[in-house]
Design a protein around this motif. Structure first.
Motif, PDB file in Angstrom:
ATOM      1  N   LEU A  62       0.832  -1.209   0.000  1.00  0.00           N
ATOM      2  CA  LEU A  62       0.000   0.000   0.000  1.00  0.00           C
ATOM      3  C   LEU A  62       0.865   1.258   0.000  1.00  0.00           C
ATOM      4  CD1 LEU A  62      -2.779   1.383   0.160  1.00  0.00           C
ATOM      5  CD2 LEU A  62      -2.626   1.159   2.656  1.00  0.00           C
ATOM      6  N   VAL A  63       1.930   1.264   0.793  1.00  0.00           N
ATOM      7  CA  VAL A  63       2.850   2.410   0.818  1.00  0.00           C
ATOM      8  C   VAL A  63       3.452   2.621  -0.570  1.00  0.00           C
ATOM      9  CG1 VAL A  63       5.092   3.211   1.714  1.00  0.00           C
ATOM     10  CG2 VAL A  63       3.346   2.327   3.284  1.00  0.00           C
ATOM     11  N   TYR A  64       3.873   1.533  -1.208  1.00  0.00           N
ATOM     12  CA  TYR A  64       4.403   1.599  -2.574  1.00  0.00           C
ATOM     13  C   TYR A  64       3.374   2.218  -3.522  1.00  0.00           C
ATOM     14  CZ  TYR A  64       5.560  -0.290  -7.210  1.00  0.00           C
ATOM     15  OH  TYR A  64       5.814  -0.444  -8.555  1.00  0.00           O
ATOM     16  N   LEU A  65       2.144   1.731  -3.445  1.00  0.00           N
ATOM     17  CA  LEU A  65       1.068   2.248  -4.300  1.00  0.00           C
ATOM     18  C   LEU A  65       0.825   3.736  -4.049  1.00  0.00           C
ATOM     19  CD1 LEU A  65      -2.235   0.491  -5.117  1.00  0.00           C
ATOM     20  CD2 LEU A  65      -2.283   2.822  -4.304  1.00  0.00           C
ATOM     21  N   LEU A  66       0.781   4.135  -2.785  1.00  0.00           N
ATOM     22  CA  LEU A  66       0.523   5.544  -2.448  1.00  0.00           C
ATOM     23  C   LEU A  66       1.674   6.450  -2.889  1.00  0.00           C
ATOM     24  CD1 LEU A  66      -1.132   5.125   1.070  1.00  0.00           C
ATOM     25  CD2 LEU A  66      -2.259   5.717  -1.099  1.00  0.00           C
ATOM     26  N   LEU A  67       2.906   5.963  -2.751  1.00  0.00           N
ATOM     27  CA  LEU A  67       4.049   6.747  -3.237  1.00  0.00           C
ATOM     28  C   LEU A  67       3.929   6.967  -4.746  1.00  0.00           C
ATOM     29  CD1 LEU A  67       7.000   5.133  -1.258  1.00  0.00           C
ATOM     30  CD2 LEU A  67       6.218   7.510  -1.085  1.00  0.00           C
ATOM     31  N   GLY A  68       3.623   5.893  -5.451  1.00  0.00           N
ATOM     32  CA  GLY A  68       3.458   6.009  -6.895  1.00  0.00           C
ATOM     33  C   GLY A  68       2.290   6.898  -7.276  1.00  0.00           C
ATOM     34  N   ALA A  69       1.177   6.783  -6.553  1.00  0.00           N
ATOM     35  CA  ALA A  69       0.004   7.616  -6.832  1.00  0.00           C
ATOM     36  C   ALA A  69       0.327   9.094  -6.641  1.00  0.00           C
ATOM     37  CB  ALA A  69      -1.161   7.216  -5.932  1.00  0.00           C
ATOM     38  N   ALA A  70       1.202   9.380  -5.684  1.00  0.00           N
ATOM     39  CA  ALA A  70       1.590  10.767  -5.407  1.00  0.00           C
ATOM     40  C   ALA A  70       2.575  11.305  -6.448  1.00  0.00           C
ATOM     41  CB  ALA A  70       2.204  10.867  -4.017  1.00  0.00           C
ATOM     42  N   GLY A  71       3.007  10.446  -7.372  1.00  0.00           N
ATOM     43  CA  GLY A  71       3.901  10.903  -8.426  1.00  0.00           C
ATOM     44  C   GLY A  71       5.353  10.507  -8.265  1.00  0.00           C
ATOM     45  N   GLY A  80       5.329   7.190 -12.334  1.00  0.00           N
ATOM     46  CA  GLY A  80       4.500   7.397 -11.161  1.00  0.00           C
ATOM     47  C   GLY A  80       3.284   8.205 -11.544  1.00  0.00           C
ATOM     48  N   GLY A  81       2.379   8.365 -10.624  1.00  0.00           N
ATOM     49  CA  GLY A  81       1.194   9.168 -10.862  1.00  0.00           C
ATOM     50  C   GLY A  81      -0.060   8.333 -11.002  1.00  0.00           C
ATOM     51  N   LEU A  82      -1.192   9.016 -10.872  1.00  0.00           N
ATOM     52  CA  LEU A  82      -2.483   8.347 -10.973  1.00  0.00           C
ATOM     53  C   LEU A  82      -2.714   7.759 -12.354  1.00  0.00           C
ATOM     54  CD1 LEU A  82      -4.785  10.765  -8.939  1.00  0.00           C
ATOM     55  CD2 LEU A  82      -3.982   8.490  -8.284  1.00  0.00           C
ATOM     56  N   GLY A  83      -2.087   8.337 -13.367  1.00  0.00           N
ATOM     57  CA  GLY A  83      -2.242   7.819 -14.722  1.00  0.00           C
ATOM     58  C   GLY A  83      -1.788   6.376 -14.841  1.00  0.00           C
ATOM     59  N   VAL A  84      -0.743   6.016 -14.125  1.00  0.00           N
ATOM     60  CA  VAL A  84      -0.256   4.635 -14.155  1.00  0.00           C
ATOM     61  C   VAL A  84      -1.269   3.724 -13.463  1.00  0.00           C
ATOM     62  CG1 VAL A  84       1.580   3.053 -13.443  1.00  0.00           C
ATOM     63  CG2 VAL A  84       2.162   5.358 -14.205  1.00  0.00           C
ATOM     64  N   LEU A  85      -1.773   4.153 -12.309  1.00  0.00           N
ATOM     65  CA  LEU A  85      -2.742   3.334 -11.581  1.00  0.00           C
ATOM     66  C   LEU A  85      -4.038   3.159 -12.353  1.00  0.00           C
ATOM     67  CD1 LEU A  85      -2.273   4.612  -7.933  1.00  0.00           C
ATOM     68  CD2 LEU A  85      -1.536   2.435  -8.898  1.00  0.00           C
ATOM     69  N   LEU A  86      -4.384   4.151 -13.157  1.00  0.00           N
ATOM     70  CA  LEU A  86      -5.608   4.075 -13.948  1.00  0.00           C
ATOM     71  C   LEU A  86      -5.347   3.542 -15.351  1.00  0.00           C
ATOM     72  CD1 LEU A  86      -7.190   7.468 -12.813  1.00  0.00           C
ATOM     73  CD2 LEU A  86      -7.644   5.166 -11.925  1.00  0.00           C
ATOM     74  N   GLY A  87      -4.091   3.189 -15.634  1.00  0.00           N
ATOM     75  CA  GLY A  87      -3.714   2.691 -16.952  1.00  0.00           C
ATOM     76  C   GLY A  87      -3.741   1.178 -17.037  1.00  0.00           C
ATOM     77  N   THR A  89      -1.597  -1.154 -16.592  1.00  0.00           N
ATOM     78  CA  THR A  89      -0.923  -1.982 -15.583  1.00  0.00           C
ATOM     79  C   THR A  89      -1.462  -1.758 -14.172  1.00  0.00           C
ATOM     80  OG1 THR A  89       0.805  -0.318 -15.258  1.00  0.00           O
ATOM     81  CG2 THR A  89       1.223  -2.015 -16.917  1.00  0.00           C
ATOM     82  N   GLY A  90      -2.355  -0.816 -14.004  1.00  0.00           N
ATOM     83  CA  GLY A  90      -2.834  -0.444 -12.671  1.00  0.00           C
ATOM     84  C   GLY A  90      -3.504  -1.558 -11.889  1.00  0.00           C
ATOM     85  N   GLY A  91      -4.229  -2.421 -12.562  1.00  0.00           N
ATOM     86  CA  GLY A  91      -4.904  -3.511 -11.864  1.00  0.00           C
ATOM     87  C   GLY A  91      -3.923  -4.430 -11.153  1.00  0.00           C
ATOM     88  N   PHE A  92      -2.770  -4.651 -11.791  1.00  0.00           N
ATOM     89  CA  PHE A  92      -1.742  -5.474 -11.153  1.00  0.00           C
ATOM     90  C   PHE A  92      -1.215  -4.785  -9.898  1.00  0.00           C
ATOM     91  CE2 PHE A  92      -1.625  -6.922 -15.567  1.00  0.00           C
ATOM     92  CZ  PHE A  92      -1.663  -8.294 -15.401  1.00  0.00           C
ATOM     93  N   ILE A  93      -1.012  -3.480  -9.987  1.00  0.00           N
ATOM     94  CA  ILE A  93      -0.469  -2.727  -8.843  1.00  0.00           C
ATOM     95  C   ILE A  93      -1.450  -2.776  -7.668  1.00  0.00           C
ATOM     96  CG2 ILE A  93       0.337  -0.476  -8.036  1.00  0.00           C
ATOM     97  CD1 ILE A  93       1.233   0.040 -10.997  1.00  0.00           C
ATOM     98  N   VAL A 131      -5.830  -8.327 -15.299  1.00  0.00           N
ATOM     99  CA  VAL A 131      -6.518  -8.673 -16.549  1.00  0.00           C
ATOM    100  C   VAL A 131      -7.815  -7.874 -16.674  1.00  0.00           C
ATOM    101  CG1 VAL A 131      -7.749 -10.530 -17.755  1.00  0.00           C
ATOM    102  CG2 VAL A 131      -5.483 -10.964 -16.783  1.00  0.00           C
ATOM    103  N   LEU A 132      -8.569  -7.761 -15.594  1.00  0.00           N
ATOM    104  CA  LEU A 132      -9.839  -7.021 -15.644  1.00  0.00           C
ATOM    105  C   LEU A 132      -9.627  -5.556 -16.030  1.00  0.00           C
ATOM    106  CD1 LEU A 132     -11.750  -8.488 -12.567  1.00  0.00           C
ATOM    107  CD2 LEU A 132     -12.314  -8.793 -15.000  1.00  0.00           C
ATOM    108  N   GLN A 133      -8.643  -4.902 -15.410  1.00  0.00           N
ATOM    109  CA  GLN A 133      -8.413  -3.497 -15.745  1.00  0.00           C
ATOM    110  C   GLN A 133      -7.907  -3.360 -17.178  1.00  0.00           C
ATOM    111  OE1 GLN A 133      -7.016  -0.993 -12.649  1.00  0.00           O
ATOM    112  NE2 GLN A 133      -5.991   0.410 -14.029  1.00  0.00           N
TER     113      GLN A 133
END
Length: 187
Positions: A62-71, A80-87, A89-93, A131-133
């Motif tokens: 979760l810390v890893y995910l939040l760091l990445g979400a923050a850029g 990094g950034g929300l674009g990656v999480l919403l892209g 590969t984001g479902g895997f993260i 896969v779903l994302q």
């Protein structure tokens, strides 16, 4: 506040260290035609669960995910950034949190069969979310998405989880002997 257990300084440091290990392992990547790179992330996530247990392992993911979400550029390819999480590969993260949790639950089991089932379940949840994302974003079928972004990675993922459990047990014993990891039972 009574009844609430706070994280110890050691636990906070270990969670941060494993989030850093995950960030480093994310940079060891082989680009794939699907846009989902082959990395050592699954090994790092499974190792976090195997060493830290389900709570702290999931917290490190979760810390890893939040760091990445923050850029912070902790994701594969120094991104990094929300674009990656919403892209793509984001479902895997997002799945890393569940994978670390299930690997941590598995590592606590004495029965190696149950340990393996928990580790594979964590890997499966991670892959299904990925896969779903990917499916939603690329508008291709679940099966086609799985063939593109899951099947080529399954053997590597299974080997990663198995190695993480073996190495994790060694690390857990060493950390216990040094009185650094006090939550785990000494094996």
């Amino acid at each position: 506040m009574e009844g609430k257990k706070q994280l110890s300084t050691k636990s906070i440091i270990l969670v941060g260290m494993f989030a850093a290990v995950l960030a480093v392992m994310s940079q060891i990547a082989i680009p794939m035609p699907s846009g989902v790179p082959m990395t050592l992330q699954t090994f790092a996530v499974a190792l976090a669960g195997a060493v830290l247990g389900w709570k702290l392992g999931a917290l490190s993911a979760l810390v890893y995910l939040l760091l990445g979400a923050a850029g912070v550029p902790v994701f594969s390819g120094m991104s990094g950034g929300l674009g990656v999480l919403l892209g793509k590969t984001g479902g895997f993260i997002f799945g890393f949190i569940f994978m670390a949790l299930l690997c941590g639950l598995g590592a606590a089991q004495k029965n190696k069969g149950i340990r393996g089932i928990c580790g594979l379940a964590g890997l499966a949840v991670c892959h299904v979310l990925g896969v779903l994302q990917f499916m939603v974003l690329t508008q291709v079928s679940f099966v086609e998405s799985a063939v593109l972004v899951s099947v080529p990675f399954l053997l590597k993922g299974i080997v990663s989880v198995a190695l993480a459990f073996v190495i994790g047990e060694i690390l857990r014993k060493a950390l216990n002997a040094a009185n650094i990891l006090t939550y785990a039972k000494k094996a």
